[in-house]
Design an enzyme around this catalytic site. Structure first.
Site, short mmCIF file in Angstrom:
data_model
loop_
_atom_site.label_atom_id
_atom_site.label_comp_id
_atom_site.label_asym_id
_atom_site.label_seq_id
_atom_site.Cartn_x
_atom_site.Cartn_y
_atom_site.Cartn_z
N TYR A 68 0.86 -1.19 0.00
CA TYR A 68 0.00 0.00 0.00
C TYR A 68 0.89 1.24 0.00
O TYR A 68 1.55 1.57 0.99
CB TYR A 68 -0.90 0.03 1.23
CG TYR A 68 -1.99 -1.02 1.28
CD1 TYR A 68 -2.32 -1.78 0.17
CD2 TYR A 68 -2.71 -1.23 2.46
CE1 TYR A 68 -3.31 -2.73 0.22
CE2 TYR A 68 -3.72 -2.18 2.51
CZ TYR A 68 -4.02 -2.93 1.40
OH TYR A 68 -5.01 -3.87 1.45
N PHE A 95 -13.97 -4.34 -0.11
CA PHE A 95 -15.00 -3.73 -0.94
C PHE A 95 -16.38 -3.89 -0.27
O PHE A 95 -17.32 -4.39 -0.87
CB PHE A 95 -15.03 -4.34 -2.34
CG PHE A 95 -13.79 -4.14 -3.17
CD1 PHE A 95 -12.83 -3.21 -2.79
CD2 PHE A 95 -13.58 -4.87 -4.32
CE1 PHE A 95 -11.67 -3.02 -3.54
CE2 PHE A 95 -12.43 -4.68 -5.09
CZ PHE A 95 -11.48 -3.76 -4.70
N PRO A 96 -16.51 -3.47 0.99
CA PRO A 96 -17.77 -3.69 1.72
C PRO A 96 -18.95 -2.89 1.17
O PRO A 96 -20.09 -3.18 1.52
CB PRO A 96 -17.44 -3.26 3.15
CG PRO A 96 -16.34 -2.25 2.98
CD PRO A 96 -15.52 -2.77 1.82
N LEU A 97 -18.66 -1.91 0.34
CA LEU A 97 -19.72 -1.12 -0.31
C LEU A 97 -19.73 -1.35 -1.82
O LEU A 97 -20.27 -0.55 -2.57
CB LEU A 97 -19.55 0.37 0.01
CG LEU A 97 -19.69 0.73 1.48
CD1 LEU A 97 -19.36 2.19 1.71
CD2 LEU A 97 -21.09 0.41 1.99
N GLY A 98 -19.16 -2.48 -2.24
CA GLY A 98 -19.06 -2.73 -3.67
C GLY A 98 -18.05 -1.79 -4.29
O GLY A 98 -17.18 -1.23 -3.61
N GLY A 99 -18.15 -1.58 -5.59
CA GLY A 99 -17.20 -0.68 -6.24
C GLY A 99 -15.79 -1.18 -6.05
O GLY A 99 -15.51 -2.37 -6.09
N PRO A 122 -13.21 -0.35 -11.41
CA PRO A 122 -14.16 0.06 -12.45
C PRO A 122 -15.03 -1.12 -12.90
O PRO A 122 -14.54 -2.23 -13.08
CB PRO A 122 -13.24 0.53 -13.58
CG PRO A 122 -11.97 0.93 -12.91
CD PRO A 122 -11.82 -0.02 -11.76
#
Length: 312
Positions: free
Chosen positions: A70, A225-229, A232
């Site tokens: 990171y 990705f707990p909120l999706g996205g 792309p």
């Protein structure tokens, strides 16, 4: 960054109330809402990044997820500066990839056993630790992201052998898995697995059976990705009408609804939402107090899993 005694399971070593309550990770009690440090790469300088981590600790975060790749070591160096031993923070890192500024997502795979060992050593150095409490082995069995080719196609047993050796040597405390299939998890169980990190959210629920297996085995489920996205082409939780309706009813944000839904899903779910914005950090932590009634949960549960057009 070593643990210190907490007054009670409901509070952290600093005396902060644990957001969303306590859970177990790598044999330790932590808050169910932690912090995913990857987004610190986007902070407006080093000082704001350090301040954000200090704010997270004040809010009850005592579980930080990171990796040497990171920001090519920048994120780990910020954690080293910001987190103090008396904070009692569990730092979880991962191996299986390495920085590659010119590559896809600025990453390249590093799956071979000698690369896994080198990754742990790099994390130890940049974090300033003698032992990392938890290290996740990032594979490429499932989810969005890179896929292994050539000499990066490595047998799980060979990878687990070096991870177990590192644990026996005291360089890591516990082993986790990331981006794995249910078959991989079952094969790995005899090695002792503390957590699984897979892509999972309201709109990406292909791993329901694996979540159930983790619950049965006492393994923490720590979705990325707990909120999706995240990449792309991937669907976003915040685009769903059911989420918008719940947010209006509760006077919350859509993101908070998506995070709260995950916390309601199972008691072994721990969250590591990431942000470089202090207001978003406060909102993510506050999602732990958001109560979803049966009607709201039913409406959210009815949202279908949505396949995405994943750009790699």
């Amino acid at each position: 960054m070593s643990p210190s005694a907490s007054p009670s399971p409901g509070t952290t070593a600093t005396g902060a109330v644990r957001p969303a309550g306590p859970a177990t990770l790598a044999g330790r009690t932590v808050s169910r809402i932690g912090y995913g440090a990857m987004q610190l790469r986007r902070a407006d300088g080093r000082a704001p990044a350090v301040a954000l981590l200090r704010r997270a600790v004040e809010l009850g975060v005592d579980h930080i997820d990171t990796a040497q790749f990171y920001g090519d070591g920048f994120v780990n160096s910020v954690i080293r500066e910001a987190i103090r031993p008396e904070d009692g923070v569990l730092v979880a890192s991962k191996v299986g990839a390495a920085s590659d500024p010119g590559g896809v997502h600025s990453l390249r795979l590093a799956q071979r056993p000698e690369e896994l060992r080198a990754g742990v050593e790099d994390n130890l150095t940049s974090l300033g630790l003698d032992r990392i409490p938890l290290v996740n082995l990032r594979r490429t069995d499932s989810g969005p992201g890179l896929r292994a080719e050539g000499d990066q196609v490595v047998d799980l047993d060979d990878q687990l052998a070096v991870m177990v050796a590192l644990r026996d040597e005291g360089k890591i405390g516990a082993i986790g898995l990331s981006s794995v299939s249910q078959d991989t998890l079952r094969r790995a169980l005899p090695a002792g697995i503390a957590c699984v990190q897979n892509a999972y959210s309201l709109v990406a629920r292909d791993d329901e059976d694996m979540l159930g297996l983790c619950a049965a085995e006492g393994i923490a489920w720590v979705p990325y990705f707990p909120l999706g996205g995240g990449l792309p082409g991937l669907p976003k939780v915040t685009d769903e009408e059911a989420v918008a309706t719940a947010a209006r009813s509760l006077g919350s944000t859509r993101a908070q609804v998506g995070l709260a839904w995950l916390l309601h899903r199972a008691p072994n779910v721990l969250l590591i939402p990431g942000t470089a914005n202090a207001e978003h950090l406060d909102a993510n932590i506050a999602a732990g107090a958001l109560a979803l009634d049966d009607e709201t949960l039913a409406a959210l549960d009815a949202v279908p899993t949505r396949p995405g057009d994943i750009a790699l």
